[in-house]
Motif scaffolding. Structure first.
Motif, PDB file in Angstrom:
ATOM      1  N   THR A 309       0.837  -1.196   0.000  1.00 38.03           N
ATOM      2  CA  THR A 309       0.000   0.000   0.000  1.00 38.03           C
ATOM      3  C   THR A 309       0.874   1.249   0.000  1.00 38.03           C
ATOM      4  O   THR A 309       1.918   1.296   0.651  1.00 38.03           O
ATOM      5  N   ALA A 310       0.445   2.230  -0.756  1.00 39.22           N
ATOM      6  CA  ALA A 310       1.085   3.543  -0.777  1.00 39.22           C
ATOM      7  C   ALA A 310       0.039   4.554  -0.339  1.00 39.22           C
ATOM      8  O   ALA A 310      -1.075   4.566  -0.868  1.00 39.22           O
ATOM      9  N   ARG A 311       0.375   5.409   0.644  1.00 39.30           N
ATOM     10  CA  ARG A 311      -0.600   6.311   1.250  1.00 39.30           C
ATOM     11  C   ARG A 311      -0.397   7.749   0.779  1.00 39.30           C
ATOM     12  O   ARG A 311       0.734   8.215   0.616  1.00 39.30           O
ATOM     13  N   TRP A 312      -1.522   8.415   0.597  1.00 43.94           N
ATOM     14  CA  TRP A 312      -1.539   9.863   0.366  1.00 43.94           C
ATOM     15  C   TRP A 312      -2.563  10.479   1.302  1.00 43.94           C
ATOM     16  O   TRP A 312      -3.605   9.870   1.594  1.00 43.94           O
ATOM     17  N   ARG A 313      -2.287  11.701   1.775  1.00 42.18           N
ATOM     18  CA  ARG A 313      -3.310  12.440   2.513  1.00 42.18           C
ATOM     19  C   ARG A 313      -4.488  12.756   1.599  1.00 42.18           C
ATOM     20  O   ARG A 313      -4.314  12.873   0.379  1.00 42.18           O
ATOM     21  N   LEU A 314      -5.646  12.937   2.181  1.00 42.32           N
ATOM     22  CA  LEU A 314      -6.817  13.339   1.406  1.00 42.32           C
ATOM     23  C   LEU A 314      -6.541  14.623   0.633  1.00 42.32           C
ATOM     24  O   LEU A 314      -6.961  14.770  -0.519  1.00 42.32           O
ATOM     25  N   SER A 315      -5.817  15.556   1.239  1.00 43.45           N
ATOM     26  CA  SER A 315      -5.501  16.802   0.552  1.00 43.45           C
ATOM     27  C   SER A 315      -4.564  16.589  -0.632  1.00 43.45           C
ATOM     28  O   SER A 315      -4.403  17.484  -1.461  1.00 43.45           O
ATOM     29  N   GLN A 316      -3.948  15.405  -0.726  1.00 46.83           N
ATOM     30  CA  GLN A 316      -3.063  15.063  -1.838  1.00 46.83           C
ATOM     31  C   GLN A 316      -3.724  14.082  -2.801  1.00 46.83           C
ATOM     32  O   GLN A 316      -3.034  13.396  -3.559  1.00 46.83           O
ATOM     33  N   ALA A 317      -5.048  14.023  -2.800  1.00 45.45           N
ATOM     34  CA  ALA A 317      -5.755  13.028  -3.619  1.00 45.45           C
ATOM     35  C   ALA A 317      -5.376  13.110  -5.090  1.00 45.45           C
ATOM     36  O   ALA A 317      -5.233  12.079  -5.769  1.00 45.45           O
ATOM     37  N   ASN A 318      -5.194  14.315  -5.608  1.00 39.31           N
ATOM     38  CA  ASN A 318      -4.836  14.443  -7.025  1.00 39.31           C
ATOM     39  C   ASN A 318      -3.443  13.894  -7.313  1.00 39.31           C
ATOM     40  O   ASN A 318      -3.205  13.359  -8.406  1.00 39.31           O
ATOM     41  N   ASP A 319      -2.538  13.993  -6.342  1.00 35.93           N
ATOM     42  CA  ASP A 319      -1.210  13.393  -6.518  1.00 35.93           C
ATOM     43  C   ASP A 319      -1.328  11.876  -6.610  1.00 35.93           C
ATOM     44  O   ASP A 319      -0.627  11.227  -7.395  1.00 35.93           O
ATOM     45  N   ALA A 320      -2.194  11.306  -5.800  1.00 38.91           N
ATOM     46  CA  ALA A 320      -2.405   9.859  -5.839  1.00 38.91           C
ATOM     47  C   ALA A 320      -2.974   9.430  -7.190  1.00 38.91           C
ATOM     48  O   ALA A 320      -2.527   8.429  -7.785  1.00 38.91           O
ATOM     49  N   LEU A 321      -3.944  10.170  -7.693  1.00 34.12           N
ATOM     50  CA  LEU A 321      -4.528   9.846  -9.003  1.00 34.12           C
ATOM     51  C   LEU A 321      -3.480   9.956 -10.102  1.00 34.12           C
ATOM     52  O   LEU A 321      -3.423   9.106 -11.008  1.00 34.12           O
ATOM     53  N   ASP A 322      -2.640  10.984 -10.028  1.00 36.87           N
ATOM     54  CA  ASP A 322      -1.582  11.155 -11.027  1.00 36.87           C
ATOM     55  C   ASP A 322      -0.598   9.980 -10.989  1.00 36.87           C
ATOM     56  O   ASP A 322      -0.146   9.502 -12.038  1.00 36.87           O
ATOM     57  N   ALA A 323      -0.253   9.521  -9.791  1.00 34.81           N
ATOM     58  CA  ALA A 323       0.684   8.402  -9.659  1.00 34.81           C
ATOM     59  C   ALA A 323       0.104   7.133 -10.268  1.00 34.81           C
ATOM     60  O   ALA A 323       0.811   6.355 -10.930  1.00 34.81           O
ATOM     61  N   LEU A 324      -1.188   6.916 -10.083  1.00 33.59           N
ATOM     62  CA  LEU A 324      -1.832   5.744 -10.683  1.00 33.59           C
ATOM     63  C   LEU A 324      -1.868   5.848 -12.201  1.00 33.59           C
ATOM     64  O   LEU A 324      -1.584   4.876 -12.910  1.00 33.59           O
ATOM     65  N   ARG A 325      -2.214   7.018 -12.700  1.00 27.71           N
ATOM     66  CA  ARG A 325      -2.248   7.196 -14.162  1.00 27.71           C
ATOM     67  C   ARG A 325      -0.868   6.973 -14.774  1.00 27.71           C
ATOM     68  O   ARG A 325      -0.755   6.449 -15.893  1.00 27.71           O
ATOM     69  N   ALA A 326       0.176   7.361 -14.052  1.00 23.10           N
ATOM     70  CA  ALA A 326       1.543   7.215 -14.552  1.00 23.10           C
ATOM     71  C   ALA A 326       2.124   5.832 -14.267  1.00 23.10           C
ATOM     72  O   ALA A 326       3.290   5.583 -14.580  1.00 23.10           O
ATOM     73  N   GLN A 327       1.315   4.952 -13.676  1.00 24.59           N
ATOM     74  CA  GLN A 327       1.728   3.570 -13.380  1.00 24.59           C
ATOM     75  C   GLN A 327       2.955   3.521 -12.467  1.00 24.59           C
ATOM     76  O   GLN A 327       3.848   2.695 -12.636  1.00 24.59           O
ATOM     77  N   ARG A 328       2.943   4.413 -11.464  1.00 20.02           N
ATOM     78  CA  ARG A 328       4.047   4.452 -10.518  1.00 20.02           C
ATOM     79  C   ARG A 328       3.712   3.763  -9.190  1.00 20.02           C
ATOM     80  O   ARG A 328       4.489   3.857  -8.233  1.00 20.02           O
TER      81      ARG A 328
END
Length: 346
Positions: A309-328
């Motif tokens: 699991t990789a965690r992001w704060r709720l305030s960083q939700a867009n960073d999490a979505l970007d990481a998934l889109r970039a397959q990171r």
């Protein structure tokens, strides 16, 4: 039913329009119980599912906006209506689907197959877990054991139920060998469940991060369907990628089963191969309550190994979505409310 002031607010990551790539992290009204059977969950973690990316891209369900996504929440029940007070203080997650209640599917416990579906929490009709709090029906709750971390539990809510359903259906055909397409969270859990049942399994995963994560657990993983050891008795397609279906069908033995745990629009499929093999194509839509309960129990007993699991704060939700889109992300991406994150740090 609860003492939450009408003016109380909470933080949430809100889809203000669809299609969109960004969520608006803002304050919205905090939910309170509205009926005797309502509960409010304080969210401690919420997994991000590939469906969330599809919804935001405009390629899947179309909830009315503004809308709060997040259908893999886990947390603690902090408010409850008069008929659900036994849940107060308990760790819980949810089943997702609310059917109209009287059809054959609903009566059989298959609300997810209801032809007149009312809502899918966090996907359609009812706001989800990209927020501090979530209101659901008490009948949706499933207890989460203390032995599971919040992040690990969130990886099981939809992905785990889907994997358990997929493997249950595959095992019903008594397969001698299974091919799993995709080693994301669902494919990872399918491989682990098949291992528990002693069924030889090979996985296909082009992303080197996810491929290595599953290899590190001792699984046989290759980069393409063309490299896979065919034929097999069942293929579990967890990818939602149109290009894998044709070679996946080619990999089947006669009377084999192709399971669509992930699905996509496939512009051209030569169904001759299906007829010539008398193969079955079977859809998988999430899982039943029993599927979720069973995989939670296996995880709590440490009989299966869960995705990283990789965690992001709720305030960083867009960073999490970007990481998934970039397959990171090699395993499961999880959002943790900022208020919970602060409590954990303290």
């Amino acid at each position: 039913m609860g003492a939450t002031p009408a003016t109380a607010t909470m933080q949430a990551a809100v889809a203000t329009s669809i299609p969109s790539e960004r969520l608006a992290v803002t304050r919205v009204p905090r939910p309170a119980p509205e009926t005797d059977q309502d509960v409010v969950l304080r969210v401690h973690a919420c997994g991000i599912c590939g469906t969330d990316l599809h919804v935001l891209a405009g390629h899947s369900y179309r909830p009315e906006t503004p809308f709060v996504l997040g259908h893999e929440p886990v947390g603690v029940v902090v408010e409850a209506g008069a008929g659900a007070r036994e849940w107060l203080g308990r760790r819980a997650t949810i089943t997702l689907f609310t059917g109209e209640g009287s059809c054959a599917a609903c009566r059989a416990g298959d609300e997810r197959l209801c032809p007149d579906l009312v809502s899918i929490t966090g996907v359609l009709g009812v706001w989800g877990g990209y927020a501090d709090y979530l209101r659901v029906r008490a009948g949706q709750l499933v207890e989460v054991p203390q032995s599971l971390s919040w992040e690990d539990a969130s990886s099981l809510v939809d992905g785990g139920a889907t994997a358990a359903n997929s493997v249950r259906v595959a095992l019903g055909r008594d397969p001698r060998r299974v091919l799993v397409l995709g080693a994301g969270p669902i494919g990872h859990l399918c491989a682990e469940l098949l291992r528990v049942h002693g069924v030889p399994v090979q996985a296909v995963e082009p992303n080197p991060l996810r491929r290595q994560a599953l290899r590190d657990l001792g699984h046989d993983v290759v980069a393409s369907v063309e490299e896979a050891a065919a034929p097999v008795d069942a293929v579990i397609d967890c990818t939602g990628v149109p290009a894998v279906m044709a070679p996946g069908l080619d990999a089947l033995n006669p009377h084999g089963t192709y399971l669509l745990a992930g699905y996509a629009r496939v512009p051209e499929v030569d169904f001759a191969v299906v007829a010539r093999k008398e193969a079955d194509i079977r859809g998988i839509r999430s899982g039943r309550r029993e599927d979720l309960e069973s995989i939670i129990a296996l995880a709590a007993a440490e009989k299966i190994r869960l995705p990283q699991t990789a965690r992001w704060r709720l305030s960083q939700a867009n960073d999490a979505l970007d990481a998934l889109r970039a397959q990171r992300v090699p395993g499961k991406a999880v959002i943790v409310p900022d208020s919970v994150w602060k409590d954990e740090v303290a």
